[in-house]
Design a protein around this motif. Structure first.
Motif: not given
Length: 82
Positions: A20-44
């Motif tokens: 549980t997180m307390n969110l307020s105006n200006g809260t930043v949620l950061e995380f990382a994702t990755r994919t290939s340079s020529t993906p075979q399938f769509a990511d969402r």
């Protein structure tokens, strides 16, 4: 996870759930994702929030449990190479 982890309908539905997180105006949620340079399938990617304390963890590929507030939806039309 990638397409090698699929069976049946070939849908991947993976959740990262934070404590549980307390969110307020200006809260930043950061995380990382990755994919290939020529993906075979769509990511969402969706960022969702549960507005209640007693959450229900999602099950299946279409269920969102109590995480009903959609905060961000990246590539909702499943376009390849976006």
């Amino acid at each position: 996870m990638n397409f090698n982890n699929t069976t049946g309908a070939n849908d991947i539905n993976t959740w990262l759930i934070t404590p549980t997180m307390n969110l307020s105006n200006g809260t930043v949620l950061e995380f990382a994702t990755r994919t290939s340079s020529t993906p075979q399938f769509a990511d969402r990617l969706q960022i969702r929030m549960s507005p209640i304390d007693n959450t229900v963890v999602p099950t299946g590929t279409a269920n969102v449990g109590t995480y009903t507030v959609l905060m961000l939806d990246i590539n909702p039309n499943l376009t390849t190479n976006t």
